[in-house]
Enzyme design. Structure first.
Site, mmCIF file in Angstrom:
data_model
loop_
_atom_site.group_PDB
_atom_site.id
_atom_site.type_symbol
_atom_site.label_atom_id
_atom_site.label_comp_id
_atom_site.label_asym_id
_atom_site.label_seq_id
_atom_site.Cartn_x
_atom_site.Cartn_y
_atom_site.Cartn_z
ATOM 1 N N HIS A 158 1.020 -1.061 -0.242
ATOM 2 C CA HIS A 158 -0.202 0.167 -0.093
ATOM 3 C C HIS A 158 0.515 1.483 0.495
ATOM 4 C CE1 HIS A 158 -3.139 -3.302 1.572
ATOM 5 N NE2 HIS A 158 -3.951 -2.012 0.792
ATOM 6 N N LYS A 162 -0.593 5.102 4.482
ATOM 7 C CA LYS A 162 -1.635 3.987 5.426
ATOM 8 C C LYS A 162 -0.854 3.463 6.750
ATOM 9 C CE LYS A 162 -4.134 -0.714 4.851
ATOM 10 N NZ LYS A 162 -5.408 0.118 5.493
HETATM 11 N N1 NAD Z 1 -12.919 -1.072 2.859
HETATM 12 C C1 NAD Z 1 -12.645 -0.840 2.095
HETATM 13 O O1 NAD Z 1 -12.479 -1.225 0.845
HETATM 14 C C2 NAD Z 1 -11.492 0.569 2.339
HETATM 15 C C3 NAD Z 1 -10.778 0.967 0.551
HETATM 16 C C4 NAD Z 1 -9.912 2.104 1.147
HETATM 17 C C5 NAD Z 1 -9.298 2.673 2.300
HETATM 18 N N2 NAD Z 1 -10.006 1.806 3.762
HETATM 19 C C6 NAD Z 1 -9.645 2.385 4.567
HETATM 20 O O2 NAD Z 1 -10.262 3.287 5.279
HETATM 21 C C7 NAD Z 1 -10.026 4.167 5.735
HETATM 22 C C8 NAD Z 1 -9.683 5.744 5.599
HETATM 23 O O3 NAD Z 1 -9.096 5.108 4.757
HETATM 24 P P1 NAD Z 1 -8.029 6.513 3.473
HETATM 25 O O4 NAD Z 1 -6.722 6.157 2.639
HETATM 26 O O5 NAD Z 1 -9.000 7.236 3.207
HETATM 27 O O6 NAD Z 1 -6.805 8.037 5.130
HETATM 28 P P2 NAD Z 1 -7.051 8.622 4.771
HETATM 29 O O7 NAD Z 1 -6.223 9.407 6.645
HETATM 30 O O8 NAD Z 1 -7.318 9.680 3.728
HETATM 31 O O9 NAD Z 1 -9.052 9.142 5.719
HETATM 32 C C9 NAD Z 1 -9.106 9.799 6.934
HETATM 33 C C10 NAD Z 1 -10.163 10.531 7.103
HETATM 34 O O10 NAD Z 1 -10.739 10.711 8.245
HETATM 35 C C11 NAD Z 1 -10.846 11.690 8.399
HETATM 36 N N3 NAD Z 1 -10.968 11.948 10.313
HETATM 37 C C12 NAD Z 1 -10.668 11.108 11.110
HETATM 38 N N4 NAD Z 1 -11.357 10.841 12.506
HETATM 39 C C13 NAD Z 1 -12.292 11.615 12.105
HETATM 40 C C14 NAD Z 1 -13.421 12.250 12.472
HETATM 41 N N5 NAD Z 1 -14.173 11.858 13.873
HETATM 42 N N6 NAD Z 1 -14.461 13.216 12.018
HETATM 43 C C15 NAD Z 1 -15.186 13.256 10.645
HETATM 44 N N7 NAD Z 1 -12.994 12.938 10.466
HETATM 45 C C16 NAD Z 1 -12.728 12.285 10.446
HETATM 46 C C17 NAD Z 1 -9.476 12.327 9.054
HETATM 47 O O11 NAD Z 1 -9.655 13.907 9.360
HETATM 48 C C18 NAD Z 1 -9.008 11.720 7.011
HETATM 49 O O12 NAD Z 1 -9.968 13.066 6.641
HETATM 50 C C19 NAD Z 1 -8.544 3.558 6.645
HETATM 51 O O13 NAD Z 1 -8.995 3.154 7.563
HETATM 52 C C20 NAD Z 1 -8.143 2.286 5.121
HETATM 53 O O14 NAD Z 1 -7.603 1.248 5.562
HETATM 54 C C21 NAD Z 1 -10.992 0.262 3.611
HETATM 55 O O1 LIG Z 2 -5.337 2.683 1.303
HETATM 56 C C1 LIG Z 2 -5.976 1.637 2.343
HETATM 57 O O2 LIG Z 2 -5.890 2.124 3.207
HETATM 58 C C2 LIG Z 2 -7.037 0.650 1.883
HETATM 59 N N1 LIG Z 2 -7.290 -0.001 2.691
HETATM 60 C C3 LIG Z 2 -8.015 -1.588 2.599
HETATM 61 C C4 LIG Z 2 -6.867 -1.964 3.217
HETATM 62 O O3 LIG Z 2 -6.999 -1.943 4.769
HETATM 63 O O4 LIG Z 2 -6.901 -3.448 3.323
HETATM 64 C C5 LIG Z 2 -8.125 -1.460 1.045
HETATM 65 C C6 LIG Z 2 -7.316 -1.318 0.169
HETATM 66 C C7 LIG Z 2 -7.093 0.364 1.133
#
Ligand code: NAD
Ligand SMILES: O=C(O)C1=N[C@H](C(=O)O)CCC1
Length: 269
Positions: A158, A162
């Site tokens: 990633h 992350k």
């Molecule tokens: N399930 C999936 O398919 C998938 C895909 C991508 C990312 N993710 C996950 O999603 C999460 C976010 O990833 P990202 O790359 O967007 O991270 P990022 O750091 O760019 O964004 C996270 C956002 O959440 C905000 N945040 C944190 N606490 C908050 C609160 N109390 N109120 C409002 N906003 C708040 C932060 O300020 C930030 O803007 C991670 O846990 C990542 O692993 C999951």
């Molecule tokens: O960008 C991230 O953070 C991602 N998080 C998810 C994970 O933890 O598997 C999905 C892929 C991107």
């Protein structure tokens, strides 16, 4: 004619938050009705489309999550574990479907989400893509066909921002592999090799995490035996994949009974 389901995106300024805002705003099956950010964020009070550097979307950014949720039918939440646990309580209070993409949650966080799911419809997955959810099924199938002569290793890569490892996806794949072998992942998980570790323990499932540049998300499940190696791979090349899966989950959840669901339920896999 009834209105389309209204969706609030939490963490609107984040990488996934912005992708979700664009995806919901472009969808013909739902409406963007709210965008939340952390307390004190400089987007508060601005139009979310303009804050993202584009055209106005008619939605003002707020840090008042409960107020925003009270106008919505679903909340899509890719933030942080602490925020997601809080939002689970608020979404239950507002009777919204809560779609959770946040990863890196501990046992306490998961217990609190399970408690919220007694009163609310929650759909949670560490990866919302069709490909990864299919890969889970394949992983379970291969793991049940090959015995512990085949070492299972999960390698994920990633971007350099992350914060959690192993990724949520790697853990989902690890659970599927352990399940295929009739084991619990907690009993066979090997996620921290460094130094003189000793030889690999038969039956363990190993995890390795690469962090660098702008890699969106790549996962290999390796079955390494004597004289052959089977590798199952998923490569995500566009974050919109996750956002589209999350919107699909929010729509699928409308009218579903309270409980905790995942993307296998949504995709019917
Ligand atoms: N399930 C999936 O398919 C998938 C895909 C991508 C990312 N993710 C996950 O999603 C999460 C976010 O990833 P990202 O790359 O967007 O991270 P990022 O750091 O760019 O964004 C996270 C956002 O959440 C905000 N945040 C944190 N606490 C908050 C609160 N109390 N109120 C409002 N906003 C708040 C932060 O300020 C930030 O803007 C991670 O846990 C990542 O692993 C999951
Ligand atoms: O960008 C991230 O953070 C991602 N998080 C998810 C994970 O933890 O598997 C999905 C892929 C991107």
């Amino acid at each position: 004619m009834s209105e389309l389901p209204g969706i609030v995106v939490t963490g609107a300024s984040g990488r996934m938050g912005q992708m979700l805002i664009r995806t919901v705003a472009a969808s013909e099956a739902c409406r963007l009705v709210g965008a939340t950010v952390r307390e004190g964020h400089d987007w508060i009070g601005r139009d979310v489309g303009e804050a993202m550097g584009g055209a106005a979307l008619g939605v003002t950014v707020t840090d008042d999550a409960l107020e925003a949720f009270s106008h919505a039918q679903a909340v899509i939440d890719f933030t942080s574990p602490a925020a997601t646990v809080e939002f689970a309580g608020l979404a239950a209070q507002a009777r919204c479907v809560h779609v959770i993409g946040t990863t890196g949650m501990g046992e306490d966080d998961l217990a609190r989400i399970a408690a919220a799911a007694r009163h609310a419809t929650i759909i949670r997955a560490g990866n919302m893509s069709l490909g990864v959810n299919l890969l889970m099924k394949l992983t379970r199938m291969v793991a049940s066909a090959l015995d512990a002569d085949y070492d299972i290793e999960i390698v994920e890569a990633h971007h350099n921002r992350k914060v959690d490892a192993p990724s949520g996806t790697a853990l989902m794949l690890g659970e599927a592999a352990a399940d295929g072998r009739g084991m619990r992942l907690a009993d066979v998980r090997d996620a921290a090799r460094d130094g003189i570790t000793g030889a690999r323990k038969r039956g363990d499932i190993g995890f390795s995490a690469i962090r660098g540049g702008d890699i969106i998300g790549e996962h290999d499940v390796i079955f390494a035996g004597e004289g052959e190696r089977l590798v199952l791979r998923h490569v995500a090349s566009d974050r919109s994949l996750f956002a589209k899966g999350a919107v699909k989950a929010a729509l699928w959840g409308q009218g579903k009974k309270p409980g905790e669901y995942d993307m296998l339920d949504v995709l019917g896999l």
